[in-house]
Design an enzyme around this catalytic site. Structure first.
Site, PDB file in Angstrom:
ATOM      1  N   GLN A  30     -77.727  36.172 -27.228  1.00  0.00           N
ATOM      2  CA  GLN A  30     -77.625  37.490 -27.864  1.00  0.00           C
ATOM      3  C   GLN A  30     -76.247  38.077 -27.567  1.00  0.00           C
ATOM      4  O   GLN A  30     -75.572  37.637 -26.629  1.00  0.00           O
ATOM      5  CB  GLN A  30     -78.737  38.419 -27.357  1.00  0.00           C
ATOM      6  CG  GLN A  30     -78.957  38.382 -25.860  1.00  0.00           C
ATOM      7  CD  GLN A  30     -80.372  38.787 -25.423  1.00  0.00           C
ATOM      8  OE1 GLN A  30     -81.162  39.268 -26.216  1.00  0.00           O
ATOM      9  NE2 GLN A  30     -80.676  38.599 -24.146  1.00  0.00           N
ATOM     10  N   ASP A  85     -82.546  44.325 -17.066  1.00  0.00           N
ATOM     11  CA  ASP A  85     -81.770  45.362 -16.368  1.00  0.00           C
ATOM     12  C   ASP A  85     -82.361  45.715 -15.004  1.00  0.00           C
ATOM     13  O   ASP A  85     -81.701  46.325 -14.175  1.00  0.00           O
ATOM     14  CB  ASP A  85     -81.663  46.621 -17.246  1.00  0.00           C
ATOM     15  CG  ASP A  85     -83.020  47.063 -17.762  1.00  0.00           C
ATOM     16  OD1 ASP A  85     -83.870  47.467 -16.948  1.00  0.00           O
ATOM     17  OD2 ASP A  85     -83.242  47.002 -18.991  1.00  0.00           O
ATOM     18  N   GLU A 104     -87.314  36.388 -17.207  1.00  0.00           N
ATOM     19  CA  GLU A 104     -86.275  36.872 -18.134  1.00  0.00           C
ATOM     20  C   GLU A 104     -85.585  35.643 -18.731  1.00  0.00           C
ATOM     21  O   GLU A 104     -85.233  34.712 -18.022  1.00  0.00           O
ATOM     22  CB  GLU A 104     -85.295  37.763 -17.348  1.00  0.00           C
ATOM     23  CG  GLU A 104     -83.953  38.035 -17.981  1.00  0.00           C
ATOM     24  CD  GLU A 104     -84.005  38.773 -19.321  1.00  0.00           C
ATOM     25  OE1 GLU A 104     -84.573  39.865 -19.388  1.00  0.00           O
ATOM     26  OE2 GLU A 104     -83.452  38.213 -20.306  1.00  0.00           O
ATOM     27  N   ASP A 136     -88.098  31.319 -20.959  1.00  0.00           N
ATOM     28  CA  ASP A 136     -88.711  32.063 -22.055  1.00  0.00           C
ATOM     29  C   ASP A 136     -90.103  32.553 -21.617  1.00  0.00           C
ATOM     30  O   ASP A 136     -90.910  31.759 -21.100  1.00  0.00           O
ATOM     31  CB  ASP A 136     -88.831  31.121 -23.270  1.00  0.00           C
ATOM     32  CG  ASP A 136     -89.165  31.883 -24.545  1.00  0.00           C
ATOM     33  OD1 ASP A 136     -89.827  32.937 -24.471  1.00  0.00           O
ATOM     34  OD2 ASP A 136     -88.751  31.412 -25.619  1.00  0.00           O
ATOM     35  N   GLY A 137     -90.393  33.815 -21.830  1.00  0.00           N
ATOM     36  CA  GLY A 137     -91.671  34.384 -21.426  1.00  0.00           C
ATOM     37  C   GLY A 137     -92.859  33.664 -22.030  1.00  0.00           C
ATOM     38  O   GLY A 137     -93.903  33.503 -21.386  1.00  0.00           O
ATOM     39  N   ASP A 154     -91.485  43.976 -21.199  1.00  0.00           N
ATOM     40  CA  ASP A 154     -90.321  44.843 -21.408  1.00  0.00           C
ATOM     41  C   ASP A 154     -89.311  44.052 -22.230  1.00  0.00           C
ATOM     42  O   ASP A 154     -88.312  43.562 -21.716  1.00  0.00           O
ATOM     43  CB  ASP A 154     -89.734  45.251 -20.048  1.00  0.00           C
ATOM     44  CG  ASP A 154     -88.531  46.161 -20.207  1.00  0.00           C
ATOM     45  OD1 ASP A 154     -88.353  46.744 -21.290  1.00  0.00           O
ATOM     46  OD2 ASP A 154     -87.749  46.285 -19.235  1.00  0.00           O
ATOM     47  N   SER A 155     -89.614  43.927 -23.504  1.00  0.00           N
ATOM     48  CA  SER A 155     -88.866  43.007 -24.363  1.00  0.00           C
ATOM     49  C   SER A 155     -87.840  43.747 -25.209  1.00  0.00           C
ATOM     50  O   SER A 155     -87.872  44.971 -25.327  1.00  0.00           O
ATOM     51  CB  SER A 155     -89.840  42.309 -25.300  1.00  0.00           C
ATOM     52  OG  SER A 155     -90.437  43.271 -26.140  1.00  0.00           O
ATOM     53  N   ASP A 157     -86.532  44.171 -29.232  1.00  0.00           N
ATOM     54  CA  ASP A 157     -87.359  44.347 -30.432  1.00  0.00           C
ATOM     55  C   ASP A 157     -87.692  42.976 -31.035  1.00  0.00           C
ATOM     56  O   ASP A 157     -87.095  41.979 -30.637  1.00  0.00           O
ATOM     57  CB  ASP A 157     -86.605  45.258 -31.421  1.00  0.00           C
ATOM     58  CG  ASP A 157     -86.679  46.702 -30.964  1.00  0.00           C
ATOM     59  OD1 ASP A 157     -87.617  47.396 -31.366  1.00  0.00           O
ATOM     60  OD2 ASP A 157     -85.817  47.112 -30.153  1.00  0.00           O
TER      61      ASP A 157
HETATM   62  N1  SAM Z   1     -86.153  48.751 -22.615  1.00  0.00           N
HETATM   63  C1  SAM Z   1     -85.642  47.888 -23.593  1.00  0.00           C
HETATM   64  C2  SAM Z   1     -86.012  48.245 -24.999  1.00  0.00           C
HETATM   65  O1  SAM Z   1     -87.152  48.670 -25.253  1.00  0.00           O
HETATM   66  O2  SAM Z   1     -85.136  48.135 -25.849  1.00  0.00           O
HETATM   67  C3  SAM Z   1     -85.830  46.457 -23.226  1.00  0.00           C
HETATM   68  C4  SAM Z   1     -84.854  46.153 -22.129  1.00  0.00           C
HETATM   69  S1  SAM Z   1     -84.807  44.594 -21.424  1.00  0.00           S
HETATM   70  C5  SAM Z   1     -83.066  44.502 -21.201  1.00  0.00           C
HETATM   71  C6  SAM Z   1     -85.193  43.424 -22.678  1.00  0.00           C
HETATM   72  C7  SAM Z   1     -85.028  42.004 -22.145  1.00  0.00           C
HETATM   73  O3  SAM Z   1     -85.925  41.096 -22.770  1.00  0.00           O
HETATM   74  C8  SAM Z   1     -83.624  41.414 -22.354  1.00  0.00           C
HETATM   75  O4  SAM Z   1     -82.992  41.285 -21.127  1.00  0.00           O
HETATM   76  C9  SAM Z   1     -83.880  40.068 -23.029  1.00  0.00           C
HETATM   77  O5  SAM Z   1     -83.016  39.044 -22.599  1.00  0.00           O
HETATM   78  C10 SAM Z   1     -85.329  39.822 -22.643  1.00  0.00           C
HETATM   79  N2  SAM Z   1     -86.025  38.872 -23.515  1.00  0.00           N
HETATM   80  C11 SAM Z   1     -85.958  38.776 -24.870  1.00  0.00           C
HETATM   81  N3  SAM Z   1     -86.712  37.771 -25.300  1.00  0.00           N
HETATM   82  C12 SAM Z   1     -87.304  37.211 -24.211  1.00  0.00           C
HETATM   83  C13 SAM Z   1     -88.208  36.127 -24.015  1.00  0.00           C
HETATM   84  N4  SAM Z   1     -88.644  35.410 -25.054  1.00  0.00           N
HETATM   85  N5  SAM Z   1     -88.604  35.843 -22.755  1.00  0.00           N
HETATM   86  C14 SAM Z   1     -88.171  36.567 -21.699  1.00  0.00           C
HETATM   87  N6  SAM Z   1     -87.297  37.592 -21.823  1.00  0.00           N
HETATM   88  C15 SAM Z   1     -86.878  37.909 -23.057  1.00  0.00           C
END
Ligand code: SAM
Length: 282
Positions: A30, A85, A104, A136-137, A154-155, A157
């Site tokens: 990303q 974060d 993460e 990957d989650g 906490d993903s 979008d």
């Molecule tokens: N609070 C934020 C929002 O609602 O916009 C989300 C913040 S947090 C930084 C989102 C995190 O999800 C990112 O660090 C991203 O790398 C992670 N992420 C995205 N897809 C993922 C996946 N498939 N597995 C694990 N983490 C993932």
């Protein structure tokens, strides 16, 4: 004057005044940008979408973490999916938990948040109860044999790497990883602008879980009205919440908050008619 324009919504754009771009990189998963603003402090954006800001992060992190943890009341093992974060991790560790496993997908989000937004994790990654995994989650929930009392998603979008975290397959695997009485909470966007995001999750939750709902709260940097958090429980019903019970739990855990309160918690599940209709039509 420089501005950062968020590209999340088709019909509405918000812009942040930028005093300095601090960091920008294509991580391989990303595009990550950290910039400084006069009002919100430093801001993290992924693929053009605001993730968190130093000034208002507590609105979101306290709401997404303390509602499931105080709602459950005895969570020992917590799983956070995403959350690079570190804000969710920080709040979850305020509870008397045994472990918080954080999964993460992008190590860069963690490393750069630690370097440029250190107040958000506030030492949480060094806590001996933290188990950090970079994967990957969806892969993790399919492959692990562990169970959890609370799972917090906490993903980003539902675009890019986060898209899989909004699928029926992912929610079913989360259910299988929950203990009896376990709670799943997901970030479900701003329902006024992204109604399908909430409706699709809710439709899955209704079919998979014993209790399915959502709760609402405002986050200033997520524009378009209150945001929705999906709520799903395996093998139990918690709703409606009694603020007196929650007050006793908060006092026992000695958790200090700036946004969360037992009264907020109970009220956040009382939906306005438009949200009731959205859920009924899902
Ligand atoms: N609070 C934020 C929002 O609602 O916009 C989300 C913040 S947090 C930084 C989102 C995190 O999800 C990112 O660090 C991203 O790398 C992670 N992420 C995205 N897809 C993922 C996946 N498939 N597995 C694990 N983490 C993932």
């Amino acid at each position: 004057m420089t501005w950062f324009e968020e590209t999340l919504h088709a019909h509405l754009r918000q812009r942040f005044r930028v005093t300095r771009e601090v960091y920008r990189e294509r991580t391989g998963l990303q595009e990550l940008v950290i910039f400084e603003t006069p009002f919100f402090g430093r801001v993290l954006a992924l693929d053009g979408v605001i993730q968190t800001t130093e000034r208002d992060e507590f609105f979101y992190h306290e709401a997404i973490v303390h509602v499931p943890l105080f709602g459950h009341g005895a969570a020992r093992r917590v799983l956070i999916i995403g959350g690079g974060d570190g804000g969710c991790l920080r709040e979850a560790l305020k509870h008397p938990v045994e472990t918080v496993t954080m999964v993460e997908i992008d190590r860069k989000v963690i490393d750069l948040s630690l370097e440029y937004l250190p107040t958000i994790s506030a030492g949480a990654f060094d806590d001996p109860r933290t188990r950090l995994l970079i994967t990957d989650g969806i892969k993790f929930v399919h492959e692990t044999a562990q169970s959890f009392d609370v799972i917090i998603v906490d993903s980003t979008d539902p675009q890019g790497p986060g898209a899989v975290l909004f699928t029926p397959d992912f929610y079913a695997a989360c259910r299988d990883r929950l203990s009896e009485g376990g709670v799943l909470v997901t970030q479900n966007g701003v329902p006024y602008l992204q109604p399908a995001e909430l409706q699709e999750s809710y439709r899955c939750f209704r079919g998979l879980f014993d209790e399915a709902s959502c709760y609402l709260s405002g986050v200033p940097s997520y524009i378009g009205g209150p945001m929705a958090y999906g709520w799903a429980v395996k093998g139990r019903h918690y709703l409606p919440f009694d603020p007196a019970v929650l007050r006793a739990r908060v006092a026992a855990a000695k958790v200090e908050t700036r946004y969360y309160s037992p009264e907020f918690h109970a009220a956040a599940f009382h939906h306005p008619p438009a949200i009731r209709r959205l859920l009924a039509d899902a």
